[in-house]
Design an enzyme around this catalytic site. Sequence first.
Site: not given
Ligand code: TYM
Length: 329
Positions: A112, A195, A198
């Site tokens: 990022k 990847k 969103k």
């Molecule tokens: P975030 O919002 O980017 O994504 C949410 C979840 O979706 C998974 N993910 C994917 N898995 C497979 N293929 C993809 N293309 C893909 N894009 C996203 C991410 O791995 C995630 O599990 N930091 C985290 C949010 C968070 C969190 C936490 C998660 C904050 N605190 C504590 C677990 C525990 C995030 O930005 O996810």
Amino acid sequence: MKKTMLTGVRPSGNLTLGNYLGAIKNFVDRQEIYDSYIFIADLHAITSYIEPTKLKSAVYNCVAMYLACGVDPAKTVIFKQSDVLEHGTLGFIMTFQTKMGELSRMTQFKYKSQLAGKEGVDTGLFVYPTLMVADILLYNTAIVPVGKDQQQHVELTRDLAERFNKRYGEVFEMPDVYVAPVGNKICNLQNPAEKMNKSDNSDNKGTIFLMDDLAVARKKIMSAKTDDLAYVHFDEENQPGISNLMSILSKITGEDFESIEKRYAGKGYGEFKREVADVVCNLLAEIQAKYAHFNDQKVLDEILAVGAKSAKIVAKETLARTTKALGLN
Ligand code: TYM
């Protein structure tokens, strides 16, 4: 006593098929086995600028989407991170337990910050993982289902919990990451080296959003980049596009790669893509119907209020234990 499972999504855009298959589905499939917590990581969303009104609607979208994807408020605590102020406090404390080098090594930060380029990187992006550490540790979490991209952050959580427990006594439970063997990195359909994200533009042809019009989603799958080897085979290195579509199909239907390969022996990509499109469109249709049903701000507010109340009880208890161990109270 049941162990605790927790996961979260950052409300920084519309949810994608990657979010569902990589994290939410794995959570939903296990919500009865564990004491389950799912939250909307709205504090994480402000690590880079987001218009306040956009953030607010993204939070509601995220709750409605959790429900549409099968999260059941009778079995799972659903809450908003900013409703439980203990996240901020423990995040602050955990930042002080962390070395600069540990945060610099986070691949999400490296990626990022490269995108941020000359404009400079927000400090939020740098310390973001320590807030995630707090999110996990506050609830005595045993298992964290996430996609591959978040695995390193859960590993950091383990390192910091261990360090803290060694210095100050056994305060934190050691969490395990759950990264499913299939679908842990759903890739962009036009650029399978990347990847699916969103934060991609809503008209991005490589990203399937859960709210995509079905005809649009079908078109995205039918025009997904493949290769000229012309046989359906799982080989991420040489056939990344086809392998990505196979992961999507397998994760939704449960059919393994070998069986998919057998069914498509001697057949072309067109027929294979049509099946993937059918399966994905059926899934989206189901999610979108439930989304329409749940998308009522009053109902969502009630769910969040109930969730915050339950979450606060545990979070307060953990924070009190932490400050006591530190000699702060
Ligand atoms: P975030 O919002 O980017 O994504 C949410 C979840 O979706 C998974 N993910 C994917 N898995 C497979 N293929 C993809 N293309 C893909 N894009 C996203 C991410 O791995 C995630 O599990 N930091 C985290 C949010 C968070 C969190 C936490 C998660 C904050 N605190 C504590 C677990 C525990 C995030 O930005 O996810």
